[in-house]
Motif scaffolding. Structure first.
Motif, mmCIF file in Angstrom:
data_model
loop_
_atom_site.group_PDB
_atom_site.id
_atom_site.type_symbol
_atom_site.label_atom_id
_atom_site.label_comp_id
_atom_site.label_asym_id
_atom_site.label_seq_id
_atom_site.Cartn_x
_atom_site.Cartn_y
_atom_site.Cartn_z
ATOM 1 N N ASN A 69 0.822 -1.218 0.000
ATOM 2 C CA ASN A 69 0.000 0.000 0.000
ATOM 3 C C ASN A 69 0.853 1.264 0.000
ATOM 4 N N ILE A 70 1.996 1.209 0.676
ATOM 5 C CA ILE A 70 2.865 2.394 0.727
ATOM 6 C C ILE A 70 3.381 2.750 -0.665
ATOM 7 N N LEU A 71 3.868 1.734 -1.384
ATOM 8 C CA LEU A 71 4.543 1.994 -2.660
ATOM 9 C C LEU A 71 3.600 2.523 -3.730
ATOM 10 N N SER A 72 2.310 2.277 -3.570
ATOM 11 C CA SER A 72 1.358 2.746 -4.581
ATOM 12 C C SER A 72 1.247 4.263 -4.615
ATOM 13 N N SER A 73 1.651 4.942 -3.525
ATOM 14 C CA SER A 73 1.504 6.399 -3.496
ATOM 15 C C SER A 73 2.796 7.119 -3.116
ATOM 16 N N PHE A 74 3.849 6.375 -2.880
ATOM 17 C CA PHE A 74 5.054 6.973 -2.298
ATOM 18 C C PHE A 74 5.713 7.991 -3.222
ATOM 19 N N GLU A 75 5.833 7.671 -4.493
ATOM 20 C CA GLU A 75 6.691 8.471 -5.381
ATOM 21 C C GLU A 75 6.107 9.830 -5.741
ATOM 22 N N VAL B 293 6.266 12.381 -4.035
ATOM 23 C CA VAL B 293 7.200 13.410 -3.571
ATOM 24 C C VAL B 293 8.648 13.018 -3.833
ATOM 25 N N VAL B 294 9.024 11.774 -3.468
ATOM 26 C CA VAL B 294 10.396 11.326 -3.676
ATOM 27 C C VAL B 294 10.364 9.917 -4.249
ATOM 28 N N PRO B 295 11.380 9.536 -5.025
ATOM 29 C CA PRO B 295 11.440 8.160 -5.540
ATOM 30 C C PRO B 295 11.616 7.183 -4.385
ATOM 31 N N PRO B 296 10.870 6.087 -4.358
ATOM 32 C CA PRO B 296 10.998 5.136 -3.249
ATOM 33 C C PRO B 296 12.273 4.320 -3.340
ATOM 34 N N SER B 297 12.777 3.927 -2.195
ATOM 35 C CA SER B 297 13.919 3.023 -2.088
ATOM 36 C C SER B 297 13.797 2.317 -0.756
ATOM 37 N N PHE B 298 14.615 1.291 -0.564
ATOM 38 C CA PHE B 298 14.561 0.569 0.702
ATOM 39 C C PHE B 298 14.911 1.502 1.864
ATOM 40 N N LEU B 299 15.883 2.363 1.668
ATOM 41 C CA LEU B 299 16.276 3.288 2.724
ATOM 42 C C LEU B 299 15.192 4.321 2.990
#
Length: 560
Positions: free
Chosen positions: A117-123, A125-131
């Protein structure tokens, strides 16, 4: 001089990954009449130490305190006018060099959200990564707090959406603070407590007034983040095991059951080609054992640093695999090595049972055909601390099942396969009758075996057991047959009717998991005098002696 109206305050720390309803939860707590709220007080320090870019970076660095020591000592743990101070933290913002008091003081809890669910909206603002997700940091925080005897409560964002009041009440109970009804609603729009980054991140929460019900169906997943999802899910699942309650599509959550042997809560298993903890010991949904019960198995027992009848069990496993036309089967030495390694890793050298399973392996797509199995077999070695599973001192009770034992015309029981529905249906009947196990008859009405074991009777000094036409010719069965003759009893292998068992002087069952188990009642009939008979006791003692004297030694590292 300190303001006399200011006093020591109890700090509540919320730790989460981004996009986990952490701001909604902050708004919820801000509605209390006994609390003040800080929105990510460590953000400035995080930006200064890591150098990461954000659209609002310079604004935050110029307007927020960025000295970690001052933030922790003067802002987070400084005096206040309310009883509580709620600090919303994103886990990755706990950068090196912060004072130890940050974790050592205050009350802490962890808020998690499925990375799906997080990854569906994360990017946005910023590109997602494990960190950027910081799930590894969340696990570190949980581990550090647990190591000092303060395991933090863990709540799942899905529970906040599904059952907000119950979840908040449970959290407040865990934090030892009173729940307030005001926590369930807030006014829409920006808030004075919002951080400087709110215009980039908080639009949807500004439109909210409460914890909204979850979407019935998830958003389409951005498959460009598939690898990141695979990396992150294990950390989420690790934390999820500690959630007070979970939301489930299928049913209400069940209470965690007690284990028959509590020590087995923490054990290691061999799956595929690696050693994994109990909760990670899983096979693919594409594995043949899941798709069709397409696997073979053996039960092994360990006595005094030796594996009893190991070679005989491996012979049968390879025979079963060959009968089912398995290909790319591990070698005998490879299977032995996996067994030796997992026993050493667990320190299990006695009073241990192993469930050894070999599946046809993973498929390239779901379906029945073995042609889809192109990855090779899957080996599972599951050791458990396990004493004999039956009452071998006072005896057990059996009933006769209506479920008949499979005929070789249908599925040959000499193949020790995992498709055990025939046995399970009989066991259901046994359970419903409050019996230890159920006797299964063949198609002609003669006794075959029980749902889990072979069976013997004694009549006038002679020992009888059914032919292994419909039943599995068990290895413990063969061992007992050898001991019967060694102890100078007459042994007869023939068809035996149920009434002969009812009228027997003694009855026992045999199997690796239960060893030699006396039977004192069948279908309500007392067997003999209702006590363990002399032939049974003599063979139990002979079997015990054999397990003490024989077996394949478990190799270990030499002492250094």
């Amino acid at each position: 001089m300190a303001d006399p109206k200011q006093e020591a305050i109890e700090v509540i720390h919320s730790w989460s990954a981004p996009r986990s309803l952490s701001t909604s939860l902050m708004y919820s707590f801000s509605q209390r009449d006994d609390i003040e709220v800080l929105d990510e007080p460590l953000y400035g320090t995080f930006l200064r130490v890591t150098g990461v870019e954000r659209p609002y970076r310079e604004d935050v660095l110029s307007k927020m305190e960025c000295d970690g020591n001052k933030i922790v000592n003067n802002i987070i743990y400084g005096p206040g006018k309310n009883r509580y101070r709620y600090c919303k933290h994103i886990a990755k913002q706990r950068v090196p060099g912060l004072p130890n008091d940050l974790l050592q003081k205050g009350k802490h809890f962890i808020l998690i959200q499925n990375p799906l669910n997080i990854l569906s909206s994360f990017e946005k603002v910023v590109p997602p990564s494990f960190l950027e997700l910081g799930l590894g940091d969340l696990v570190s925080i949980y581990s550090e707090l647990s190591a000092v005897g303060k395991p933090p409560p863990v709540i799942d964002a899905a529970d906040l959406q599904q059952n907000p009041e119950d979840t908040l009440r449970g959290l407040c109970k865990d934090l030892d603070i009173p729940f307030q009804d005001a926590m369930l609603r807030w006014e829409a729009g920006p808030k004075p407590i919002d951080g400087l980054w709110a215009p980039w991140w908080y639009k949807s929460v500004h439109d909210s007034t409460h914890f909204a019900s979850p979407r019935k169906y998830p958003r389409p997943f951005p498959f460009s983040f598939y690898d990141l999802l695979e990396q992150s899910l294990p950390f989420y699942n690790l934390l999820k095991r500690n959630v007070r309650r979970t939301s489930s599509l299928l049913s209400s959550p069940l209470l965690v059951p007690d284990l028959p042997v509590p020590e087995n809560a923490k054990l290691l298993a061999w799956v595929g080609d690696e050693i994994v903890p109990r909760e990670s010991a899983k096979v693919s949904v594409f594995d043949s054992v899941v798709q069709g019960g397409d696997a073979v198995w053996e039960g092994l027992r360990i006595y005094n640093r030796k594996i009893f009848k190991l070679e005989e069990h491996l012979d049968r496993m390879f025979d079963s695999a060959k009968a089912l036309a398995f290909i790319n089967v591990p070698t005998r030495d490879e299977i032995k090595e996996a067994i030796f390694r997992i026993l050493n890793a667990n320190g299990m050298f006695d009073n241990t049972h192993i469930r050894l399973t070999l599946t046809r392996g993973k498929k390239v797509t779901s379906g029945m055909s073995p042609a889809f199995n192109q990855y090779g077999c899957t080996l599972i070695v599951l050791p458990e601390w396990k004493p004999p599973v039956y009452d071998n001192e006072s005896g057990i009770k059996l009933v006769t099942a209506t479920t008949r034992r499979n005929s070789p015309n249908n599925l040959d029981s000499k193949i020790h396969h995992n498709n055990l529905l025939n046995n399970i249906l009989a066991k259901v009947e046994g359970n419903n009758a409050n019996a230890d196990d159920a006797i299964m008859l063949d198609k002609d009405g003669y006794v075959s075996e029980t749902n889990a074991t072979n069976i013997f009777l004694v009549k006038k000094g002679r020992v009888l057991t059914p032919h292994a036409d419909y039943c599995l010719p068990g290895i413990t069965r063969a061992t007992i047959m050898e001991l019967v003759e060694k102890e100078n009893f007459e042994l007869v292998e023939r068809r035996i009717s149920l009434s002969e068992f009812h009228a027997a002087d003694e009855v026992w069952t045999t199997g690796t998991m239960g060893e030699l188990s006396p039977v004192v009642k069948i279908d309500g009939r007392i067997i003999g005098d209702g006590k363990v008979g002399p032939v049974t006791r003599r063979l139990q003692n002979a079997y015990k002696k054999l397990t003490e004297e024989s077996g394949v030694p478990i190799p270990t590292n030499p002492e250094t």
